[in-house]
Scaffold this active site. Structure first.
Site, short mmCIF file in Angstrom:
data_model
loop_
_atom_site.label_atom_id
_atom_site.label_comp_id
_atom_site.label_asym_id
_atom_site.label_seq_id
_atom_site.Cartn_x
_atom_site.Cartn_y
_atom_site.Cartn_z
NE ARG A 46 -2.28 -0.41 3.44
CZ ARG A 46 -2.75 -0.46 4.67
NH1 ARG A 46 -4.01 -0.23 4.90
NH2 ARG A 46 -1.97 -0.73 5.71
CE LYS A 149 3.89 -20.17 12.11
NZ LYS A 149 4.69 -19.36 13.05
CG ASP A 178 6.57 -25.82 8.75
OD1 ASP A 178 7.69 -25.38 9.10
OD2 ASP A 178 5.78 -26.36 9.54
CG HIS A 179 10.82 -21.22 8.57
ND1 HIS A 179 9.83 -20.97 9.47
CD2 HIS A 179 11.97 -21.18 9.29
CE1 HIS A 179 10.35 -20.77 10.66
NE2 HIS A 179 11.66 -20.89 10.59
CE LYS A 183 14.59 -23.89 10.94
NZ LYS A 183 15.36 -22.67 11.06
CD GLU A 217 11.80 -19.70 19.09
OE1 GLU A 217 12.25 -18.93 18.23
OE2 GLU A 217 10.59 -19.80 19.34
CG ASP A 236 4.64 -19.04 17.09
OD1 ASP A 236 4.38 -18.51 16.00
OD2 ASP A 236 5.74 -18.92 17.68
CG HIS A 241 7.86 -24.56 12.96
ND1 HIS A 241 7.57 -24.35 11.63
CD2 HIS A 241 7.90 -23.32 13.52
CE1 HIS A 241 7.44 -23.05 11.41
NE2 HIS A 241 7.63 -22.41 12.54
CE LYS A 327 8.37 -17.03 20.48
NZ LYS A 327 9.19 -17.53 19.39
C1 BG6 Z 1 8.24 -18.96 13.55
C2 BG6 Z 1 7.53 -18.59 14.82
O1 BG6 Z 1 7.42 -19.72 12.71
O2 BG6 Z 1 9.40 -19.71 13.86
C3 BG6 Z 1 8.45 -17.82 15.75
O3 BG6 Z 1 6.41 -17.79 14.50
C4 BG6 Z 1 9.72 -18.59 15.98
O4 BG6 Z 1 7.82 -17.54 16.99
C5 BG6 Z 1 10.35 -19.02 14.66
O5 BG6 Z 1 10.61 -17.76 16.71
C6 BG6 Z 1 11.53 -19.92 14.88
O6 BG6 Z 1 12.16 -20.14 13.65
P1 BG6 Z 1 13.72 -20.47 13.60
O7 BG6 Z 1 13.97 -20.74 12.16
O8 BG6 Z 1 14.42 -19.24 14.12
O9 BG6 Z 1 13.93 -21.63 14.49
#
Ligand code: BG6
Length: 482
Positions: A46, A149, A178-179, A183, A217, A236, A241, A327
């Site tokens: 935007r 996501k 889903d990243h 990896k 984390e 989350d 994941h 976290k």
């Molecule tokens: C994300 C979550 O999908 O993955 C975050 O929304 C999280 O809360 C993150 O911190 C962790 O990803 P990575 O690749 O840093 O382990």
């Protein structure tokens, strides 16, 4: 088909993800000459920017986030492929204008990848407007859509979202990202299991005592409290994941690495998971979470969870799978622990069977990517044993090849039409089906375990240790030292 001109349209181009992940990933692929020979990247947002302003912002992002040193010459030649289109996500007419803009940009009929790097509330309108403006038909080239996501907030909303998207796109056009699946080390789980012969024969209930999947984390919720307080750790991290890591560890061997073969096995696995017992779950908040900006008063959102899962199939019956994530913990660490059974009979009379540490295979997903295998060895000049480790570290083994960011592989796969690292609609719904009752149970069932707290910088609440102690197990770390 892949050498055809390709346009990548990023919706939400002014957001963090575009600068931090998407553009660096596309740039790296460009430098490696992996993008189609003719391509365009169009940022849609935007903001009242022109192309130069947009490219300048991306350049700053590259300097901040790119893993390698930026070579200006390469960047300038990459930049020529980038343009900006100002438009609203909730205005169908703007999509019509975008369509005309794309026709003007594309010399020939081009393939198109639409990337939704936007808040989930906009997924449905954007999909509908793409449909309304005839931007989805594949007559002149493929049309694919990548969806970030969170995919739904619970099972019903995920179903509704799938249905709304299926009104416009066919399943083969949809790439739910889903990243974690991008990896390198997550992909390596399947190579470990199925490109070697020694693991698979013992990869079952006869030899494996328990499996632990930890995604810890050290960061707290930071500036994301507004989103996080609505989501919580289970939505989350677990629904996506951790469930995906679990599927890679536990699924049956697919006959091929084709998208549907892999995703069929994942779906079968998710369908064999026993409904979770709330009594075998732990939910917790780190101390001070309630004071964070954006967190509701008396919020009951967990920042940590641990649970025990059982897979009711021939391979895994009776083996506990322990999953935890949180976290503000002591260290960032993602690892999978496979703890093997003790030897059935010990012929060394001097050894105390109960003191013998069982073999453990640790797959280190991040940050020190690699694998460790612990064994018992005889201490020289003694009758006792000691735990020793066989280790492999990506950093020392593959010198000079930094691990590509997950988005690099995933974006390239979407351009190449390989969906094996993306989630299919049935898989995402099956994962929600497992996770949803935990969230609603915690919210509504008065017998469910109450929220506990844990100090920032710890390994989580003691209740998570108790969860394993019931089965005479302990959380293990193979990849890091406390
Ligand atoms: C994300 C979550 O999908 O993955 C975050 O929304 C999280 O809360 C993150 O911190 C962790 O990803 P990575 O690749 O840093 O382990």
């Amino acid at each position: 088909m892949n050498d055809k001109p390709t346009t990548i349209v990023i919706f939400g181009a002014s957001g963090d993800l575009t600068r931090r992940k998407l553009i660096p990933a596309l740039f790296n692929s460009y430098c490696k000459k992996r993008l189609p020979p003719q391509f365009n990247i169009v940022g849609y947002a935007r903001r009242d920017w022109d192309g130069d302003q947009f490219r300048d912002l991306l350049y700053e992002g590259m300097q901040q986030f790119a893993s390698d040193e930026l070579v200006d010459e390469e960047w300038h030649s990459f930049c020529k492929h980038i343009s900006y289109f100002k438009g609203n996500l909730t205005d169908s007419a703007d999509f019509g204008a975008l369509r005309q803009f794309l026709y003007g940009l594309e010399d020939f009929p081009a393939n198109r990848l639409y990337y939704l790097a936007i808040a989930p509330g906009f997924f449905v309108p954007v999909v509908q407007f793409l449909g309304e403006n005839n931007m989805v038909s594949e007559e002149k080239g493929w049309r694919r859509i990548v969806i970030e996501k969170p995919f739904g907030h619970d099972l019903q909303s995920a179903r509704d979202l799938n249905e709304a998207i299926h009104h416009v796109f066919d399943e083969h056009q949809i790439y739910r990202i889903d990243h974690y699946l991008g990896k390198e080390t997550a992909q390596n789980i399947l190579y470990f299991r199925f490109a070697n012969t020694i693991f698979e024969p013992v990869w079952n209930r006869n030899y494996i005592d328990n499996v632990q999947i930890s995604v810890t984390e050290s960061v707290d919720v930071g500036h994301r409290a507004g989103y996080y307080d609505q989501a919580g750790v289970v939505r989350d991290m677990f629904q996506n994941h951790l469930m995906q890591l679990l599927s890679l560890v536990a699924m049956e061997p697919p006959a091929s690495f084709k998208a549907d073969a892999v995703r069929n096995e994942k779906f079968k696995l998710f369908s064999s998971i026993r409904p979770l017992d709330l009594g075998q779950t732990v939910r917790a908040q780190y101390e001070g979470y309630l004071d964070a900006n954006g967190v509701a008063e008396n919020s009951q959102t967990p920042t940590y969870a641990a649970l025990t899962m059982y897979i009711d199939n021939w391979r895994w019956k009776g083996v506990p799978f322990y999953l935890r994530s949180g976290k503000a913990l002591k260290k960032k660490n993602t690892e999978i622990i496979i703890q093997f059974e003790r030897p059935p009979h010990l012929m060394f009379e001097e050894l105390d069977e109960t003191q013998l540490v069982p073999n453990v295979l640790s797959m280190c997903i991040q940050p020190d990517e690699g694998a460790h295998f612990s064994l018992q060895a005889k201490i020289p000049d003694s009758v006792e044993t000691q735990e020793v480790s066989m280790e492999f570290h990506y950093q020392s083994e593959f010198k000079g090849s930094p691990l590509p960011d997950a988005y690099e592989r995933l974006l390239l796969d979407a351009i190449r039409g390989d969906a094996s690292l993306y989630t299919r609609s049935d898989g995402i719904e099956a994962a929600w089906q497992i996770i949803d009752p935990v969230i609603s149970g915690w919210e509504n069932d008065s017998n469910s375990p109450s929220m506990v707290s844990y100090p920032i910088g710890s390994w989580g609440p003691k209740e998570a240790d108790t969860l394993l102690e019931r089965n005479k197990h302990v959380w293990r770390h193979g990849c890091i030292h406390d």
